[in-house]
Design a protein around this motif. Structure first.
Motif, PDB file in Angstrom:
ATOM      1  N   TYR A  53       0.671  -1.252   0.265  1.00 26.65           N
ATOM      2  CA  TYR A  53       0.024  -0.001  -0.077  1.00 26.65           C
ATOM      3  C   TYR A  53       0.913   1.236   0.000  1.00 26.65           C
ATOM      4  O   TYR A  53       0.523   2.236  -0.778  1.00 26.65           O
ATOM      5  CB  TYR A  53      -1.128   0.245   1.162  1.00 26.65           C
ATOM      6  CG  TYR A  53      -1.560   1.276   1.452  1.00 26.65           C
ATOM      7  CD1 TYR A  53      -1.516   2.375   2.360  1.00 26.65           C
ATOM      8  CD2 TYR A  53      -2.984   1.631   0.457  1.00 26.65           C
ATOM      9  CE1 TYR A  53      -2.243   3.356   2.497  1.00 26.65           C
ATOM     10  CE2 TYR A  53      -3.551   2.764   0.405  1.00 26.65           C
ATOM     11  CZ  TYR A  53      -3.220   3.611   1.706  1.00 26.65           C
ATOM     12  OH  TYR A  53      -3.882   4.870   1.816  1.00 26.65           O
ATOM     13  N   ARG A  54       2.054   1.214   0.810  1.00 29.92           N
ATOM     14  CA  ARG A  54       2.800   2.374   0.887  1.00 29.92           C
ATOM     15  C   ARG A  54       3.834   2.279  -0.221  1.00 29.92           C
ATOM     16  O   ARG A  54       4.706   3.155  -0.276  1.00 29.92           O
ATOM     17  CB  ARG A  54       3.468   2.647   2.096  1.00 29.92           C
ATOM     18  CG  ARG A  54       2.538   3.015   3.264  1.00 29.92           C
ATOM     19  CD  ARG A  54       1.923   4.230   2.981  1.00 29.92           C
ATOM     20  NE  ARG A  54       0.782   4.862   3.960  1.00 29.92           N
ATOM     21  CZ  ARG A  54       0.243   5.902   3.895  1.00 29.92           C
ATOM     22  NH1 ARG A  54       0.632   6.762   2.940  1.00 29.92           N
ATOM     23  NH2 ARG A  54      -0.469   6.166   4.978  1.00 29.92           N
ATOM     24  N   ARG A 133       3.252   7.818  -0.567  1.00 30.66           N
ATOM     25  CA  ARG A 133       3.317   6.931  -1.795  1.00 30.66           C
ATOM     26  C   ARG A 133       4.040   7.525  -3.178  1.00 30.66           C
ATOM     27  O   ARG A 133       4.532   8.620  -3.203  1.00 30.66           O
ATOM     28  CB  ARG A 133       1.744   6.768  -2.373  1.00 30.66           C
ATOM     29  CG  ARG A 133       0.889   6.215  -1.369  1.00 30.66           C
ATOM     30  CD  ARG A 133      -0.459   5.618  -1.731  1.00 30.66           C
ATOM     31  NE  ARG A 133      -0.174   4.567  -2.720  1.00 30.66           N
ATOM     32  CZ  ARG A 133      -1.198   3.823  -3.204  1.00 30.66           C
ATOM     33  NH1 ARG A 133      -2.379   4.497  -3.148  1.00 30.66           N
ATOM     34  NH2 ARG A 133      -0.990   2.937  -3.995  1.00 30.66           N
TER      35      ARG A 133
END
Length: 247
Positions: A53-54, A133
């Motif tokens: 996700y990151r 991100r």
């Protein structure tokens, strides 16, 4: 010699250890990660999902995990990120207050657009916080705005090893349009159902250090409203540029 802190947060330690393993080794499966960390498979899977996700990890078609964009070697951004964030946040907040869509600040690092600040809109259906991100610059609206400011030689150098992953002639044509318009669009290129409008922060000398994007659910994007969003972005990027000037 480094000693473990007396009040270590185990979950953070596991995540950092796992990120290091991904950077140092070719790939890891969930079972291998669990064994290396001494945790259950379910815990390893949750940790890997958060790293994905990151953008610290990516999952291949074979379901193994590899180092993501954040961990891969690349040209570090020369932008003073803390200064940019401090100067930009009040203006991002003002932009969101008026437009009610999520605003992002990003910088260019190699061929990645790094999101260094994000202010969410207040609508129930909205684009979430993207801070921390990394996305391919040639797909992200702000990334394209920053690439458009590069010289042809520098653009070619950055994508010299891209191979078939990036159609450079097509990208050049798109960036020429970005320069002509003064803004860039990302219509579902990085995430289905997301549309973003991006604009570089003006720079007196050299390439701009940052870009701002206004991101929204594609269902709310209306080309008739594009001039309003572009005008709002122009005012915001100009305000940030002024805030960055030496006093």
């Amino acid at each position: 010699m480094k000693n473990k802190p007396p009040y270590a947060i185990e979950s953070v330690d596991h995540a950092l250890h796992l990120a290091t393993l991904l950077q140092q080794e070719n790939s890891l499966g969930v079972a291998e990660a669990a064994e290396r960390l001494g945790v259950s498979r379910s815990t390893a899977h949750r940790l890997l999902a958060m790293l994905v996700y990151r953008d610290f990890a990516e999952q291949d078609a074979d379901r193994r995990y590899r180092a993501g964009p954040v961990l891969r070697p690349g040209d570090a951004t020369s932008a003073p990120v803390s200064l940019l964030r401090r100067a930009a946040l009040p203006h991002l907040e003002a932009l969101v207050a008026k437009q009610r869509e999520t605003a992002n600040l990003m910088v260019l690092a190699g061929t990645q657009a790094l999101f260094v600040a994000s202010v969410e809109g207040d609508q129930v259906l909205r684009v979430g916080d993207r801070a921390g991100r990394a996305l391919p610059a040639h797909l992200a609206s702000g990334g394209k705005a920053l690439l458009a400011a590069l010289s042809p030689g520098e653009l070619a150098e950055r994508y010299a090893d891209a191979g078939d992953a990036v159609d450079l002639p097509r990208l050049r044509r798109e960036l020429a349009l970005v320069r002509k318009r003064g803004f860039a669009l990302n219509d579902g290129l990085t995430e289905a159902g997301l549309t973003a409008v991006g604009m570089a922060v003006p720079a007196e000398n050299g390439a701009p250090a940052a870009a701002v994007s206004l991101a929204m659910p594609s269902a709310r994007f209306d080309r008739d409203l594009l001039p309003r969003w572009v005008a709002a972005l122009s005012a915001t990027t100009t305000a940030i540029e002024e805030a960055l000037r030496p006093q």
